[in-house]
Scaffold this motif. Structure first.
Motif, PDB file in Angstrom:
ATOM      1  N   SER A   1       6.093  -3.705   3.370  1.00 31.02           N
ATOM      2  CA  SER A   1       5.433  -2.841   4.350  1.00 31.02           C
ATOM      3  C   SER A   1       6.459  -2.271   5.319  1.00 31.02           C
ATOM      4  CB  SER A   1       4.389  -3.656   5.125  1.00 31.02           C
ATOM      5  OG  SER A   1       3.858  -2.894   6.183  1.00 31.02           O
ATOM      6  N   GLN A   2       6.483  -0.962   5.427  1.00 24.55           N
ATOM      7  CA  GLN A   2       7.376  -0.332   6.403  1.00 24.55           C
ATOM      8  C   GLN A   2       7.032  -0.822   7.801  1.00 24.55           C
ATOM      9  OE1 GLN A   2       8.676   1.778   9.498  1.00 24.55           O
ATOM     10  NE2 GLN A   2       6.599   2.382   8.984  1.00 24.55           N
ATOM     11  N   SER A   3       5.755  -0.630   8.178  1.00 28.16           N
ATOM     12  CA  SER A   3       5.340  -0.915   9.557  1.00 28.16           C
ATOM     13  C   SER A   3       5.232  -2.410   9.843  1.00 28.16           C
ATOM     14  CB  SER A   3       3.977  -0.275   9.826  1.00 28.16           C
ATOM     15  OG  SER A   3       3.011  -0.848   8.955  1.00 28.16           O
ATOM     16  N   GLY A   4       4.921  -3.163   8.792  1.00 26.53           N
ATOM     17  CA  GLY A   4       4.653  -4.588   8.993  1.00 26.53           C
ATOM     18  C   GLY A   4       3.325  -4.838   9.674  1.00 26.53           C
TER      19      GLY A   4
ATOM     20  N   GLU B   1       0.177  14.458   0.560  1.00 29.65           N
ATOM     21  CA  GLU B   1       0.104  14.014   1.956  1.00 29.65           C
ATOM     22  C   GLU B   1       0.355  15.154   2.937  1.00 29.65           C
ATOM     23  OE1 GLU B   1       1.625   9.460   2.561  1.00 29.65           O
ATOM     24  OE2 GLU B   1       3.125  10.861   1.859  1.00 29.65           O
TER      25      GLU B   1
ATOM     26  N   SER C   1       6.280   8.696   4.374  1.00 32.46           N
ATOM     27  CA  SER C   1       7.424   7.787   4.363  1.00 32.46           C
ATOM     28  C   SER C   1       8.525   8.312   3.436  1.00 32.46           C
ATOM     29  CB  SER C   1       6.932   6.421   3.886  1.00 32.46           C
ATOM     30  OG  SER C   1       7.963   5.493   3.932  1.00 32.46           O
TER      31      SER C   1
ATOM     32  N   THR D   1       0.233  -2.986   8.404  1.00 35.33           N
ATOM     33  CA  THR D   1      -0.864  -2.453   7.598  1.00 35.33           C
ATOM     34  C   THR D   1      -1.929  -3.539   7.377  1.00 35.33           C
ATOM     35  OG1 THR D   1       0.645  -0.919   6.575  1.00 35.33           O
ATOM     36  CG2 THR D   1      -1.405  -1.340   5.388  1.00 35.33           C
TER      37      THR D   1
ATOM     38  N   CYS E   1       0.854  -1.194   0.000  1.00 33.39           N
ATOM     39  CA  CYS E   1       0.000   0.000   0.000  1.00 33.39           C
ATOM     40  C   CYS E   1       0.895   1.251   0.000  1.00 33.39           C
ATOM     41  CB  CYS E   1      -0.835   0.093   1.275  1.00 33.39           C
ATOM     42  SG  CYS E   1      -1.896  -1.299   1.592  1.00 33.39           S
ATOM     43  N   GLY E   2       0.343   2.353  -0.449  1.00 30.85           N
ATOM     44  CA  GLY E   2       0.976   3.663  -0.316  1.00 30.85           C
ATOM     45  C   GLY E   2       2.371   3.721  -0.915  1.00 30.85           C
ATOM     46  N   THR E   3       3.273   4.311  -0.161  1.00 30.91           N
ATOM     47  CA  THR E   3       4.654   4.452  -0.627  1.00 30.91           C
ATOM     48  C   THR E   3       5.296   3.096  -0.889  1.00 30.91           C
ATOM     49  OG1 THR E   3       4.976   6.608   0.389  1.00 30.91           O
ATOM     50  CG2 THR E   3       6.930   5.245   0.165  1.00 30.91           C
ATOM     51  N   SER E   4       4.961   2.124  -0.068  1.00 31.31           N
ATOM     52  CA  SER E   4       5.530   0.788  -0.276  1.00 31.31           C
ATOM     53  C   SER E   4       5.093   0.216  -1.624  1.00 31.31           C
ATOM     54  CB  SER E   4       5.106  -0.159   0.849  1.00 31.31           C
ATOM     55  OG  SER E   4       5.552   0.332   2.090  1.00 31.31           O
TER      56      SER E   4
ATOM     57  N   VAL F   1      -1.711   2.004   9.036  1.00 28.38           N
ATOM     58  CA  VAL F   1      -3.164   1.910   8.857  1.00 28.38           C
ATOM     59  C   VAL F   1      -3.613   0.507   9.241  1.00 28.38           C
ATOM     60  CG1 VAL F   1      -5.064   2.153   7.211  1.00 28.38           C
ATOM     61  CG2 VAL F   1      -3.142   3.723   7.128  1.00 28.38           C
TER      62      VAL F   1
ATOM     63  N   ALA G   1      -2.616   8.419   8.849  1.00 29.83           N
ATOM     64  CA  ALA G   1      -2.044   7.631   9.938  1.00 29.83           C
ATOM     65  C   ALA G   1      -0.769   6.976   9.444  1.00 29.83           C
ATOM     66  CB  ALA G   1      -3.030   6.575  10.383  1.00 29.83           C
ATOM     67  N   LYS G   2       0.166   6.795  10.344  1.00 26.77           N
ATOM     68  CA  LYS G   2       1.438   6.182   9.971  1.00 26.77           C
ATOM     69  C   LYS G   2       1.250   4.715   9.627  1.00 26.77           C
ATOM     70  CE  LYS G   2       5.814   5.989   9.369  1.00 26.77           C
ATOM     71  NZ  LYS G   2       6.216   6.487   8.044  1.00 26.77           N
TER      72      LYS G   2
ATOM     73  N   VAL H   1       4.840  10.774   9.258  1.00 30.03           N
ATOM     74  CA  VAL H   1       3.797   9.978   8.597  1.00 30.03           C
ATOM     75  C   VAL H   1       4.141   9.764   7.125  1.00 30.03           C
ATOM     76  CG1 VAL H   1       1.407  10.087   7.791  1.00 30.03           C
ATOM     77  CG2 VAL H   1       1.915  10.414  10.193  1.00 30.03           C
TER      78      VAL H   1
END
Ligand code: G6P
Length: 611
Positions: free
Chosen positions: A350-353, A491, A403, A355, A303-306, A608, A605-606, A401
């Motif tokens: 995924s940055q956050s792992g 963003e 990335s 999402t 998703c998103g930047t990833s 999601v 949100a950082k 937020v």
């Protein structure tokens, strides 16, 4: 998204809770609240807006107690207001709880509980949990059992912390789908949805797993499954430092993270490049390498930047590994009944792992029996744990937020993966691979040179910060960079921006071009350079205002463009690592000039964690 903190120990809970909430602000939220067990009752404060507003509204002397919970809410069910903010309560204000996630069957449960006489105060899905626990506890008189029984009736996701005046020395936590970490102090315990909230106090943590409930006292943590089975979890050591989650003199985390990139790109390659052999070692793929090399198709999901990083990855892998690659939005992948066949490999990025859509896509792919790999930043995150193998990008905590450093580290890891697979499949010669790796080793220095002089970018920001629209155009490897540049701008500055493949401009966006329209061309000397030059001519012919990202000494473009930003040259596949840097900075400076909250843009949100 929503943030959770909890504390029990010998110190006053309130300052610790408020500090924890401040550290979670980056996740994005719209209201905040706390509850402290004070003299046998729950002292509560909730507020719309920022944690600073909550602090300003608090008379701290009214919240004396050594056990408490705090929450930042990102609204899903019900508008952001005081009543909908967490904590939520049972009918008699004996139970308070905070929750991340979504209770999908809350409507059914609420109707059932209302019929039994429960009175609801908020519009949230969360409140149903407090009443459901109360209802069961009234008959069982065992609080931990009541939580487990309640959660068995719940459909949905939760990271949950519960406190009750009946157990003044205990916090109860549970997890399904929303991360929760328990920190061990000396005679005190911390709880948070993200370890950055507690790293200032302790580095010893246990990550709760899905389906687990923990009963926590000052000195103990007992973990069970919902079915009353005891679980043992090893205490882990946090690997990042407090400095990494502080601004260290920068006005914003985003700027700090942009400037960290020479280091973080280096960290992503550290110990993985075998220059002499013209190869790469990625330990997390050792056990699955054969399957990966035999892949008939690779599906990149994010998703998103990833997702933008995945698009660059598609170009890299197809060019040098010659395996067909498909890129999918995680949210689309999971619901479109994807065709996955033997020999397919899914790689989620995924940055956050954490999402929610990416995690669901991972689970969907696993359920269909294919190999699923993860490229993640956050160590120990759910996606990292549930993948069959994978690679950490090692970018360190990303707080802004929007990335930035995670993107360039994702690209670095995708380049390493490309070299690894290209070499092992015999598509890349040792010489070609060594050349790519050599060029990669030069990237940190080249990024540093862009960061060392940002005057031109600041000047362009000054000129255009009042623009209402922006167009970003690039081709080949730099088409995803155009998307990423546009995403960064919208963003954090709330300017409408679109990214397009430069030639596709003729099929629509060209209609938008007039002498008010800034058009950012990403035009390094690569395989598509001549083509992009023609596209610039087309924009100039319609009086569009051209800003071009170019390699040094590009006289022709300098003649055509109103502004040029120079970046050092690299090989095509690595050029996004350089061309994206000025776009991050341009978005940043424009947002600052517009007075926007760069690190916590509205509505975003950082991580999601709801679908
Ligand atoms: C949110 C963030 C984006 C991020 C996206 C995917 O929208 O604001 O910056 O790119 O989620 O997040 P992930 O952690 O999976 O990379």
């Amino acid at each position: 998204m929503c943030g959770i903190v909890g504390y029990l120990g010998e110190k006053q809970a309130l300052p610790i809770l408020l500090d924890g909430l401040r550290r979670l602000e980056y996740r994005g939220y719209d209201s905040a609240g706390i509850a402290v067990l004070s003299n046998g009752s729950l002292a509560v404060k909730k507020n719309v807006g920022k944690v600073a507003d909550l602090i300003a509204a608090l008379d701290q002397t009214q919240y004396r107690g050594t056990i408490g919970i705090g929450h930042t809410r990102w609204a899903t069910h019900g508008v952001p207001n005081e009543t909908n903010a967490h904590p939520h309560f049972d009918c008699h204000l004996k139970i308070a709880l905070i929750h991340n996630g979504v209770i999908e069957n809350f409507h059914t449960l609420k109707t059932m509980l209302e019929s039994k006489g429960h009175h609801f105060r908020s519009e949230t899905d969360t409140e149903v949990l407090a009443h459901l626990i109360e209802e069961i506890y009234n008959s069982t008189k065992d609080f931990e059992l009541s939580i487990r029984m309640a959660l068995k009736q719940v459909v949905g996701t939760y990271g949950l912390v519960v406190t009750t005046i009946d157990y003044p020395d205990t916090l109860f936590v549970a997890r399904k789908g929303s991360p929760l970490v328990i920190g061990y102090g000396d005679g005190e315990m911390y709880i948070a949805s993200d370890p950055s909230a507690m790293v200032a106090h302790t580095r010893k943590v246990v990550y709760l797993q899905d389906g687990e409930v923990a009963t926590i006292t000052r000195t103990s943590c007992t973990i069970k499954t919902l079915d009353d089975e005891y679980k043992h979890r090893e205490i882990e050591e946090l690997t990042f430092s407090v400095e990494q989650i502080e601004k260290c003199g920068y006005p914003h985390f985003m700027l700090k993270e942009i400037h960290e990139q020479p280091q973080t790109i280096q960290d992503s390659m550290r110990g993985r490049v075998l220059l002499e052999e013209g190869s790469v070692k990625l330990g997390g793929l050792d056990g699955v390498l054969k399957q990966l090399l035999d892949a008939q198709r690779i599906v990149l999901v994010a998703c998103g930047t990833s997702w933008h990083a995945a698009l660059v990855g598609e170009y890299m892998l197809e060019q040098y590994v010659r395996i067909p690659v498909e890129v999918d939005y995680a949210s689309e992948f999971r619901y479109r009944d994807p065709v996955l066949q033997k020999g397919d490999v899914v790689i989620v990025i995924s940055q956050s792992g954490e999402t929610a859509d990416t995690l669901a896509a991972l689970r969907e792919a696993k359920a269909r029996g294919v190999l699923v790999l993860g490229i993640c930043n956050v160590v120990g995150s759910t996606i990292a744990r549930e993948s069959d193998g994978g690679v950490y990008i090692h970018a360190g905590p990303e707080i802004g937020v929007a990335s930035t450093k995670a993107f360039t580290s994702q690209l670095t890891v995708l380049a390493l993966l490309t070299v690894l697979l290209g070499r092992k499949r015999g598509i890349l010669s040792k010489q070609e691979a060594s050349n790519i790796l050599h060029e990669l080793s030069l990237i940190p220095e080249k990024v540093q040179s862009i960061l060392s002089d940002t005057k031109q970018i600041e000047k362009i920001a000054q000129e255009f910060y009042n623009a209402r629209n922006f167009l970003y155009l690039g081709r080949g490897y730099n088409f995803p960079v155009a998307l990423e540049g546009a995403l960064k701008l919208k963003e954090i500055s709330y300017i409408h921006a679109e990214g397009y493949p430069a030639a596709e401009m003729k099929h629509g966006p060209i209609a938008l071009i007039d002498n008010d329209m800034p058009v950012v061309f990403i035009a390094p000397r690569d395989a598509t350079y001549e083509k992009v030059l023609s596209n610039i001519q087309e924009v100039r012919a319609r009086n569009g205002r051209v800003i071009a990202i170019v390699n040094d000494s590009e006289e022709e473009i300098q003649r055509l463009a109103e502004y040029t930003i120079h970046v050092p040259h690299s090989i095509d596949m690595l050029s996004p690592l350089l061309t994206v840097i000025p776009l991050q900075l341009l978005a940043y400076y424009i947002a600052v000039l517009r007075g926007c909250n760069v690190d916590q843009p509205r509505n975003l949100a950082k991580s999601v964690t709801v679908e």
